[in-house]
Design an enzyme around this catalytic site. Structure first.
Site, PDB file in Angstrom:
ATOM      1  N   ASP A   1       0.943  -1.064   0.059  1.00 40.85           N
ATOM      2  CA  ASP A   1      -0.104   0.056  -0.080  1.00 40.85           C
ATOM      3  C   ASP A   1       0.704   1.452  -0.129  1.00 40.85           C
ATOM      4  OD1 ASP A   1      -1.816   2.127   0.432  1.00 40.85           O
ATOM      5  OD2 ASP A   1      -2.858   1.101   2.132  1.00 40.85           O
ATOM      6  N   HIS A   2       0.934   2.072  -1.061  1.00 40.54           N
ATOM      7  CA  HIS A   2       1.712   3.232  -1.238  1.00 40.54           C
ATOM      8  C   HIS A   2       1.542   4.289  -0.238  1.00 40.54           C
ATOM      9  CE1 HIS A   2       5.330   4.894  -3.048  1.00 40.54           C
ATOM     10  NE2 HIS A   2       4.946   4.635  -4.514  1.00 40.54           N
ATOM     11  N   ARG A   3       0.278   4.162   0.254  1.00 39.52           N
ATOM     12  CA  ARG A   3      -0.194   5.211   1.234  1.00 39.52           C
ATOM     13  C   ARG A   3       0.901   4.970   2.519  1.00 39.52           C
ATOM     14  NH1 ARG A   3      -6.166   4.260   2.133  1.00 39.52           N
ATOM     15  NH2 ARG A   3      -5.119   2.078   2.646  1.00 39.52           N
TER      16      ARG A   3
END
Length: 438
Positions: free
Chosen positions: A410-412
């Site tokens: 998850d790039h968040r």
């Protein structure tokens, strides 16, 4: 005073459960730990067990009813109490505690009106008087999909031998029974209504179109669809793929398995991956985390979810504190989880608390794939098959055993560099497995 038994929370996200079949009846004496019913939750079909001793005086809901979490499902008479008097007291008091609170199972669990299934439905009720109740299967252990197929074909599931764990009847057993083939678990008797035999001309091939098959969604399938869609819509994924040469790992595995044969332990490649992932997460805590709207939570425990494929769908039981386990513990723990999942015996604890997930499709010969993140976790590892490939050693091309791993993050919560660093550590441990001893 009588004991009220309520619908327990059998999975972390459960809000209600469908009683797929009762395994007890009014008048039965039960003890703590006895299995009362099979309950279909949003995760899987699981067993509801008793936490008390007593005699069943009253059951509130029939099989097929959907019951809210915490709602009463039965009443037990305690030692010294008369079950009939307890039941009479409930009736005399106009007991409405459970009345109409349970809603019928979703419409997709029932046969459509006017369909060939007639009066049979998932809740086991009879329709026309002449129609036998063939769908409930009594106390026969069976999967929800197997019961659905049996109901649609008007087959008594109690006459079918199961080939699943513990003799559980699965879909292929029902289909084999209907077709009269020798596959699956076979049958104890003939199908309720034998079909007339038709013989096609030997030299002709039928060109008639095959009929469409409509399979209503189970609660588990609906949940999977909802969660996968949520993950793809919510988490901006980054994928990092690496090839791992595992020749040394395969050699060590072969040696260890020879030594462990007397203990009936056989390590898999997946066990080494699980151990290496747990050690890598300890060094890279950013991947051992969950995402919340106002924070990223890095977890102290490393609890690895092991994806298990069932006939009804995918379920992810959790191997708790995997970093504290040796390879033998990982093997035994993983086997126990998979066995419980396929037998429908997972507990709520075994489904809760995951901080990272591994999805392994190596046994299917898959070369590479991307897995969908199991929210709210921030990463999942896709493990493909270990296979012979040409590899470069210096200026020469030689055969080697290579396995492709793909991390979805998850790039968040996880930057590309952090994901790549984790994968690099994992690769180093698997290519030089002796480092796991350091």
């Amino acid at each position: 005073m009588p004991i009220e038994v309520t619908m327990p929370k059998l999975s972390p996200t459960m809000e209600s459960g469908v009683i797929t079949q009762w395994l007890v009846k009014v008048g039965d004496a039960i003890h703590e730990g006895d299995v009362l019913a099979d309950i279909e939750t949003d995760k899987a079909t699981m067993q509801m067990k008793s936490y008390e001793d007593g005699v069943i005086a009253h059951i509130d809901h029939e099989a097929g009813a959907e019951v809210a979490l915490g709602q009463r499902v039965m009443v037990l008479a305690k030692k010294g109490e008369d079950p009939k008097a307890v039941a009479a007291g409930l009736a005399a008091g106009g007991d409405k505690k459970a009345e109409s609170k349970s809603k019928p199972a979703p419409s997709d669990r029932k046969a459509e009106a006017g369909s060939s299934t007639g009066a049979a439905s998932e809740n086991g009720k009879k329709g026309e008087a002449a129609e036998p109740d063939l769908a409930t299967g009594g106390r026969v252990r069976s999967s929800p999909l197997a019961r659905k197929v049996a109901a649609e074909a008007k087959v008594d599931i109690g006459r079918i031998d199961g080939s699943g764990p513990g003799g559980r009847v699965v879909r292929k057993d029902v289909e084999a029974f209907i077709s009269g083939g020798a596959g699956g678990g076979g049958s104890r008797a003939a199908v309720a209504e034998p079909r007339p035999k038709t013989v096609a001309p030997a030299a002709r091939i039928s060109t008639a179109p095959l009929a469409d098959e409509r399979i209503p969604h189970t609660r588990m399938r609906k949940t999977i669809a909802q969660r996968m869609l949520q993950s793809k819509q919510t988490a901006p994924e980054i994928h990092v793929t690496v090839d791992v040469r595992v020749d040394k790992l395969m050699a060590i595995r072969e040696t260890l398995n020879k030594e462990l044969a007397a203990e009936k332990v056989k390590l898999s490649v997946g066990d080494f991956v699980t151990k290496a992932v747990a050690m890598s997460l300890r060094r890279h805590p950013a991947l051992n985390a969950t995402f919340e709207p106002d924070a990223i939570v890095r977890h102290g425990e490393i609890n690895i979810g092991i994806a298990v494929s069932l006939e009804e769908g995918l379920i992810v039981p959790v191997l708790h504190r995997a970093d504290e386990m040796g390879l033998i513990d990982v093997r035994r723990g993983s086997e126990a989880l998979a066995s419980a999942a396929r037998g429908g015996n997972l507990s709520g604890e075994q489904l809760a608390g995951g901080t990272f997930t591994i999805s392994n499709m190596g046994m299917y010969g898959v070369r590479q794939f991307d897995a969908i993140i199991n929210l709210p976790e921030v990463a999942i590892l896709a493990v493909a098959a270990a296979e012979k490939r040409p590899v470069v050693e210096g200026d020469a091309i030689v055969p080697g055993t290579v396995m492709t791993l793909t991390l979805s993050a998850d790039h968040r919560a996880v930057d590309g560099a952090a994901a790549a660093d984790f994968v690099r550590t994992l690769k180093n441990l698997l290519e030089e497995p002796a480092r796991m001893l350091l």
